[in-house]
Design a protein around this motif. Structure first.
Motif, PDB file in Angstrom:
ATOM      1  N   TRP A  59      -1.501  88.747  29.486  1.00 60.89           N
ATOM      2  CA  TRP A  59      -2.904  88.703  29.068  1.00 60.89           C
ATOM      3  C   TRP A  59      -2.966  88.903  27.562  1.00 60.89           C
ATOM      4  O   TRP A  59      -2.479  89.894  27.029  1.00 60.89           O
ATOM      5  N   ILE A  60      -3.556  87.935  26.870  1.00 56.71           N
ATOM      6  CA  ILE A  60      -3.675  87.984  25.416  1.00 56.71           C
ATOM      7  C   ILE A  60      -4.927  88.773  25.042  1.00 56.71           C
ATOM      8  O   ILE A  60      -6.008  88.520  25.584  1.00 56.71           O
ATOM      9  N   VAL A  61      -4.795  89.720  24.131  1.00 54.74           N
ATOM     10  CA  VAL A  61      -5.958  90.457  23.640  1.00 54.74           C
ATOM     11  C   VAL A  61      -6.729  89.553  22.678  1.00 54.74           C
ATOM     12  O   VAL A  61      -6.215  89.175  21.628  1.00 54.74           O
ATOM     13  N   VAL A  62      -7.938  89.202  23.063  1.00 54.98           N
ATOM     14  CA  VAL A  62      -8.797  88.360  22.233  1.00 54.98           C
ATOM     15  C   VAL A  62      -9.638  89.210  21.290  1.00 54.98           C
ATOM     16  O   VAL A  62      -9.832  88.874  20.123  1.00 54.98           O
ATOM     17  N   ASN A  63     -10.112  90.332  21.788  1.00 54.13           N
ATOM     18  CA  ASN A  63     -10.932  91.235  20.982  1.00 54.13           C
ATOM     19  C   ASN A  63     -10.941  92.607  21.646  1.00 54.13           C
ATOM     20  O   ASN A  63     -10.776  92.712  22.873  1.00 54.13           O
ATOM     21  N   VAL A  92      -3.533  81.918  29.684  1.00 51.59           N
ATOM     22  CA  VAL A  92      -3.456  80.464  29.572  1.00 51.59           C
ATOM     23  C   VAL A  92      -2.225  79.940  30.296  1.00 51.59           C
ATOM     24  O   VAL A  92      -1.271  80.685  30.545  1.00 51.59           O
ATOM     25  N   ASN A  93      -2.260  78.639  30.638  1.00 50.21           N
ATOM     26  CA  ASN A  93      -1.101  78.034  31.296  1.00 50.21           C
ATOM     27  C   ASN A  93      -0.238  77.304  30.271  1.00 50.21           C
ATOM     28  O   ASN A  93      -0.478  77.381  29.053  1.00 50.21           O
ATOM     29  N   ALA A  94       0.765  76.580  30.755  1.00 52.15           N
ATOM     30  CA  ALA A  94       1.706  75.904  29.861  1.00 52.15           C
ATOM     31  C   ALA A  94       1.033  74.824  29.026  1.00 52.15           C
ATOM     32  O   ALA A  94       1.546  74.438  27.965  1.00 52.15           O
ATOM     33  N   ASN A  95      -0.113  74.321  29.489  1.00 51.00           N
ATOM     34  CA  ASN A  95      -0.850  73.299  28.750  1.00 51.00           C
ATOM     35  C   ASN A  95      -1.883  73.906  27.803  1.00 51.00           C
ATOM     36  O   ASN A  95      -2.733  73.188  27.271  1.00 51.00           O
ATOM     37  N   ASN A  96      -1.812  75.212  27.610  1.00 52.30           N
ATOM     38  CA  ASN A  96      -2.738  75.937  26.734  1.00 52.30           C
ATOM     39  C   ASN A  96      -4.181  75.835  27.228  1.00 52.30           C
ATOM     40  O   ASN A  96      -5.121  75.838  26.428  1.00 52.30           O
ATOM     41  N   GLN A  97      -4.320  75.737  28.539  1.00 49.13           N
ATOM     42  CA  GLN A  97      -5.640  75.719  29.168  1.00 49.13           C
ATOM     43  C   GLN A  97      -5.965  77.128  29.655  1.00 49.13           C
ATOM     44  O   GLN A  97      -5.117  77.796  30.268  1.00 49.13           O
ATOM     45  N   LEU A  98      -7.180  77.597  29.383  1.00 52.70           N
ATOM     46  CA  LEU A  98      -7.587  78.912  29.845  1.00 52.70           C
ATOM     47  C   LEU A  98      -7.721  78.894  31.362  1.00 52.70           C
ATOM     48  O   LEU A  98      -8.507  78.132  31.921  1.00 52.70           O
ATOM     49  N   ILE A  99      -6.936  79.719  32.055  1.00 46.98           N
ATOM     50  CA  ILE A  99      -7.009  79.750  33.517  1.00 46.98           C
ATOM     51  C   ILE A  99      -7.807  80.950  34.013  1.00 46.98           C
ATOM     52  O   ILE A  99      -8.311  80.944  35.135  1.00 46.98           O
ATOM     53  N   ALA A 100      -7.940  81.972  33.168  1.00 44.86           N
ATOM     54  CA  ALA A 100      -8.743  83.142  33.540  1.00 44.86           C
ATOM     55  C   ALA A 100      -9.012  83.962  32.282  1.00 44.86           C
ATOM     56  O   ALA A 100      -8.240  83.936  31.325  1.00 44.86           O
ATOM     57  N   THR A 201      -8.876  74.674  37.249  1.00 42.97           N
ATOM     58  CA  THR A 201      -7.463  75.087  37.257  1.00 42.97           C
ATOM     59  C   THR A 201      -6.808  74.778  38.597  1.00 42.97           C
ATOM     60  O   THR A 201      -5.595  74.577  38.686  1.00 42.97           O
ATOM     61  N   TYR A 202      -7.626  74.733  39.644  1.00 44.17           N
ATOM     62  CA  TYR A 202      -7.129  74.506  40.995  1.00 44.17           C
ATOM     63  C   TYR A 202      -7.405  73.084  41.473  1.00 44.17           C
ATOM     64  O   TYR A 202      -7.366  72.802  42.665  1.00 44.17           O
ATOM     65  N   GLY A 203      -7.700  72.192  40.531  1.00 45.16           N
ATOM     66  CA  GLY A 203      -7.938  70.803  40.875  1.00 45.16           C
ATOM     67  C   GLY A 203      -9.306  70.541  41.478  1.00 45.16           C
ATOM     68  O   GLY A 203      -9.528  69.491  42.084  1.00 45.16           O
ATOM     69  N   LEU A 204     -10.217  71.478  41.312  1.00 40.44           N
ATOM     70  CA  LEU A 204     -11.568  71.335  41.855  1.00 40.44           C
ATOM     71  C   LEU A 204     -12.545  71.032  40.726  1.00 40.44           C
ATOM     72  O   LEU A 204     -12.335  71.449  39.587  1.00 40.44           O
TER      73      LEU A 204
END
Length: 267
Positions: A59-63, A92-100, A201-204
């Motif tokens: 988990w990356i600290v954003v703020n 984020v996932n390997a594609n740099n997409q925010l997953i949560a 993220t889950y294809g929905l």
């Protein structure tokens, strides 16, 4: 009669307030895994106040910031404010997409304090799911799920989050499913955690809409699709499990924190 201000979360999501930050305040870009521990400073050194379980992964600290629980204008209030810490995290996932993403508030000290008595009993017609776990007025715990927008406002705090994402090329949806777990007591202890899920993220489908009632995940709309119904039913079970895990460590425990994965949808 002096009115005690409660914490404003929904309307002031990611709002940054100025106060004296503790030395152990996480820095932007830090990585947290497993759990986040809250310590209090005493005569004998640091004491563990609470462990906050985090879903598995980095988990990356954003703020991160500290603030008092009441408006500074009420500094003369006879009830001493409680020091709070608020942190925004991203995964984020390997594609740099925010997953949560996570936004939580926790106390940094503990003493007698009255939170808003309707804190866990707020009625929101947009809740997909809500559970108060049979808790009473001054020892409350609750979980709710709802479809909502994500970073669709231009508050200073949300702008800072967007700036961080853009600086790292992190892509994100503008609509989300928010899982909110909360617990508090009359001793000034509180934990409120918002976890933002992105169905894409889950294809929905998860189209960008300005009004959450137009989202296919709105409380009445998702029921038209069996796959979405299955997703929500699983997310409800996961949210209760996560709330139970948070409750286990709410009052402080030096035992290793049990692991929990992000909810994973299986078609």
């Amino acid at each position: 009669m002096i009115r005690i201000l409660s914490i404003l979360f929904t309307a002031t999501l990611f709002k940054v307030s100025i106060c004296f930050a503790s030395a152990d305040l996480p820095r932007q870009g830090d990585i947290i895994t497993g759990s986040y521990q809250v310590h209090t400073n005493g005569l004998i050194g640091k004491t563990l106040l609470r462990s906050i379980p985090l879903p598995a992964g980095d988990w990356i600290v954003v703020n991160a910031w500290d603030r008092p629980s009441v408006n500074n204008a009420l500094a003369g209030n006879k009830i001493q404010p409680v020091s709070l810490r608020e942190i925004v995290l991203a995964q984020v996932n390997a594609n740099n997409q925010l997953i949560a993403a996570i936004y939580f508030t926790t106390n940094l000290e503990s003493h007698a304090y009255r939170w808003d008595p309707n804190y866990c009993n707020d009625v929101n017609d947009n809740f997909i799911y809500s559970n108060q776990y049979g808790t009473d007025l001054w020892q409350q715990r609750c979980t709710n799920i709802m479809a909502t927008g994500y970073l669709q406002s231009s508050t200073p705090g949300q702008n800072q989050v967007r700036t961080f994402y853009n600086s790292r090329g992190i892509k994100f949806d503008s609509n989300t499913l928010r899982v909110q777990t909360s617990e508090y007591d009359h001793r000034g202890n509180i934990l409120r955690l918002d976890l933002f899920y992105f169905p894409s993220t889950y294809g929905l489908e998860n189209p960008s809409v300005g009004n959450s009632t137009m989202s296919p995940w709105f409380k009445t709309n998702y029921k038209q699709d069996p796959k979405k119904v299955k997703f929500i039913e699983g997310l409800q079970k996961w949210a209760d499990e996560y709330s139970n895990l948070q409750n286990k460590y709410f009052s402080g425990s030096d035992k290793p924190v049990d692991k929990i994965d992000l909810y994973k949808f299986i078609n």
